[in-house]
Scaffold this motif. Structure first.
Motif, mmCIF file in Angstrom:
data_model
loop_
_atom_site.group_PDB
_atom_site.id
_atom_site.type_symbol
_atom_site.label_atom_id
_atom_site.label_comp_id
_atom_site.label_asym_id
_atom_site.label_seq_id
_atom_site.Cartn_x
_atom_site.Cartn_y
_atom_site.Cartn_z
ATOM 1 N N LEU A 244 0.867 -1.178 0.000
ATOM 2 C CA LEU A 244 0.000 0.000 0.000
ATOM 3 C C LEU A 244 0.904 1.229 0.000
ATOM 4 O O LEU A 244 1.736 1.389 0.904
ATOM 5 C CB LEU A 244 -0.919 0.028 1.225
ATOM 6 C CG LEU A 244 -2.141 -0.882 1.162
ATOM 7 C CD1 LEU A 244 -1.759 -2.312 1.530
ATOM 8 C CD2 LEU A 244 -3.236 -0.397 2.085
ATOM 9 N N ILE A 245 0.751 2.067 -1.007
ATOM 10 C CA ILE A 245 1.598 3.255 -1.142
ATOM 11 C C ILE A 245 0.711 4.467 -0.905
ATOM 12 O O ILE A 245 0.049 4.973 -1.813
ATOM 13 C CB ILE A 245 2.268 3.300 -2.532
ATOM 14 C CG1 ILE A 245 3.046 2.002 -2.789
ATOM 15 C CG2 ILE A 245 3.196 4.495 -2.651
ATOM 16 C CD1 ILE A 245 3.725 1.936 -4.147
ATOM 17 N N ASN A 246 0.664 4.920 0.337
ATOM 18 C CA ASN A 246 -0.303 5.928 0.768
ATOM 19 C C ASN A 246 0.318 7.313 0.895
ATOM 20 O O ASN A 246 1.388 7.452 1.496
ATOM 21 C CB ASN A 246 -0.879 5.541 2.140
ATOM 22 C CG ASN A 246 -1.590 4.207 2.121
ATOM 23 O OD1 ASN A 246 -2.346 3.921 1.207
ATOM 24 N ND2 ASN A 246 -1.350 3.386 3.126
ATOM 25 N N PRO A 247 -0.352 8.350 0.389
ATOM 26 C CA PRO A 247 0.126 9.718 0.638
ATOM 27 C C PRO A 247 0.182 9.991 2.137
ATOM 28 O O PRO A 247 -0.676 9.537 2.899
ATOM 29 C CB PRO A 247 -0.941 10.597 -0.034
ATOM 30 C CG PRO A 247 -1.604 9.718 -1.030
ATOM 31 C CD PRO A 247 -1.575 8.344 -0.444
ATOM 32 N N VAL A 248 1.202 10.709 2.564
ATOM 33 C CA VAL A 248 1.339 11.049 3.968
ATOM 34 C C VAL A 248 0.086 11.790 4.448
ATOM 35 O O VAL A 248 -0.431 12.671 3.765
ATOM 36 C CB VAL A 248 2.608 11.903 4.206
ATOM 37 C CG1 VAL A 248 2.584 13.210 3.402
ATOM 38 C CG2 VAL A 248 2.811 12.199 5.687
ATOM 39 N N ARG A 249 -0.429 11.398 5.625
ATOM 40 C CA ARG A 249 -1.539 12.119 6.229
ATOM 41 C C ARG A 249 -0.983 13.325 6.969
ATOM 42 O O ARG A 249 -0.007 13.214 7.715
ATOM 43 C CB ARG A 249 -2.301 11.221 7.198
ATOM 44 C CG ARG A 249 -3.156 10.187 6.484
ATOM 45 C CD ARG A 249 -4.462 10.795 5.993
ATOM 46 N NE ARG A 249 -5.273 9.803 5.318
ATOM 47 C CZ ARG A 249 -5.582 9.820 4.029
ATOM 48 N NH1 ARG A 249 -5.129 10.792 3.257
ATOM 49 N NH2 ARG A 249 -6.346 8.897 3.498
ATOM 50 N N LEU A 250 -1.628 14.465 6.781
ATOM 51 C CA LEU A 250 -1.112 15.723 7.311
ATOM 52 C C LEU A 250 -1.866 16.166 8.561
ATOM 53 O O LEU A 250 -2.006 17.352 8.829
ATOM 54 C CB LEU A 250 -1.188 16.802 6.218
ATOM 55 C CG LEU A 250 -0.537 16.412 4.881
ATOM 56 C CD1 LEU A 250 -0.693 17.525 3.862
ATOM 57 C CD2 LEU A 250 0.929 16.061 5.058
#
Length: 442
Positions: A244-250
């Motif tokens: 799973l290649i997930n965008p960083v949660r901000l």
């Protein structure tokens, strides 16, 4: 004004006809000609299927029941990842559940799901569950007849005997790894004692030997974004079935310093997907990118999606909830560092009370139709405008996704691959084999 009915989108050399409300779609060749005709048969099929597709999407979005519970058996962590959504104070000074407390929680969950047709899923999650692995392994042995179990870990404490236990008991395992080399990975997956988790994780992945229940979890930041294709290549060599290649949660302010440029992120994410397709085509081992597979499912089989971030309302407080180490019930782990989202405490309150609580209802009330830009977006029920916790941290939960342009780019790309007939390389083989056509027009 919310867009209703079929929209016409030109994607590459194809014309996509898409109903944003129910994700009915069809693809025709247009060669980007603005006056390309929509086949009469497609319009006829749409009229025939519209009502049933509307109903199916409505049920999926608003009638899905609780099926999974995340348990954080400890607040503490032996790593210090700069983008972690759990506040540093909690990770350093938080508490851990006792064995007795964990058993109490699991017994209460088992009672809640008693009589349900399917086993519920329990995932031991943040901060680092293997810090208390003795009690969670005992709990898995004791309750494995009641639940399916999963563990999300940074891998620093994984030993050979743990890997054997996980495989013998068919436990799902997610291991964090951000890059294909130690120097880059350990900048974001940092551990004061070991410098980072690269060596431990790559050794553990090798020991799993292609175990079906293994997922690698990668967080995209501006540090590792260009490394994604090389990471996919490494994981394929090690027989990892899914990443799973997930965008960083901000959600936390520190993470915002690592936000990648959306166009750059889309470019390298797409290259990573192409690398996965190439690897899968040229070998007996298939590797899929799990969150992209979810986008593909969001198009070809919308109600078969498993990751519930890509729909609104999202799965938080609806299909799953999180129980923290002190027993607080919150809609999702992303809300750990945010005030006002506690729905009760499992040691004193019922799960039903948490599900009916105002904080949980508040998350379930966030739907794309009430977000100005999303309401007229053709992809609104493929993307779902994640993540409410992240957007609340920015000041307004009812806003479009932070990474909106990235999601648009990869959904466009997904339609291109579907038009090319590539979807079988993008989904798990067994999952693809179980899909059946509801409608089809050759």
């Amino acid at each position: 004004m919310q867009r209703k009915g079929l929209s016409c989108l030109n994607i590459a050399k194809n014309q996509v006809l898409l109903d944003a409300d129910n994700v009915f779609w069809g693809i025709t060749e247009s060669n980007n000609h603005p006056d390309a005709l929509i086949p009469r048969e497609l319009l006829s099929l749409y009229e025939k299927m519209k009502v049933s597709c509307d109903r199916e999407m409505e049920d999926f979005r608003f009638s899905s029941e609780l099926t999974a519970i995340y348990i954080d058996p400890t607040d503490r962590c032996n790593a210090d990842c700069p983008y972690c959504y759990v506040p540093a104070k909690t990770r350093k000074h938080g508490r851990s559940m006792t064995e007795r407390e964990l058993y109490f929680v699991l017994e209460k969950i088992a009672e809640y799901f008693k009589g349900k047709p399917k086993k519920a899923v329990i995932i031991f999650h943040a901060s680092e569950p293997l810090l208390v692995k003795e009690i969670i392994f005992k709990a898995i042995r004791k309750f494995k007849k009641h639940f399916y179990f999963g563990i999300q870990t940074n891998g620093l404490l994984l030993e050979d005997k743990d890997i054997k236990f996980i495989k013998d008991n068919k436990v799902g395992i997610g291991i964090s790894l951000d890059a294909s080399n130690a120097a880059l990975n350990n900048r974001s997956r940092f551990s004061a004692k070991l410098g980072g988790n690269f060596n431990k994780v790559t050794r553990a992945i090798g020991s799993f030997g292609g175990y079906e229940g293994l997922n690698v979890i990668t967080t995209i930041t501006k540090l590792n974004v260009s490394n994604l294709p090389r990471l996919v290549r490494l994981l394929h060599k090690k027989k990892v079935p899914c990443v799973l290649i997930n965008p960083v949660r901000l959600t936390q302010k520190n993470a915002r310093l690592l936000k990648p440029d959306e166009q750059v992120m889309a470019k390298y994410f797409i290259e990573a997907v192409e690398e996965a397709i190439k690897c899968s085509k040229n070998s007996k081992h298939k590797i899929i990118i799990g969150n992209f597979a979810n986008i593909i499912l969001g198009i070809i089989a919308p109600t078969a999606r498993r990751l519930m971030c890509d729909i609104s309302p999202c799965g938080g407080g609806r299909c799953f909830l999180t129980i923290t180490a002190n027993g607080d019930m919150i809609p999702c782990g992303e809300f750990i560092g945010l005030k006002g989202f506690r729905g009760g405490n499992i040691f004193k309150d019922s799960i039903n009370k948490a599900m009916a609580s105002e904080p949980f209802r508040r998350i379930r009330s966030r739907i794309v139709e009430n977000i100005e830009e999303c309401a007229v977006c053709s992809f609104r029920n493929i993307c779902g405008a994640p993540c409410p916790a992240e957007l609340h941290a920015f000041g307004n939960m009812h806003s479009k996704a932070v990474f909106c342009e990235f999601y648009k780019a990869i959904i466009n790309y997904a339609f291109r691959l579907i038009a090319q007939g590539q979807e079988k390389y993008l989904l798990r083989t067994e999952g693809f084999a179980h899909l059946n056509y509801q409608y089809k027009l050759s």
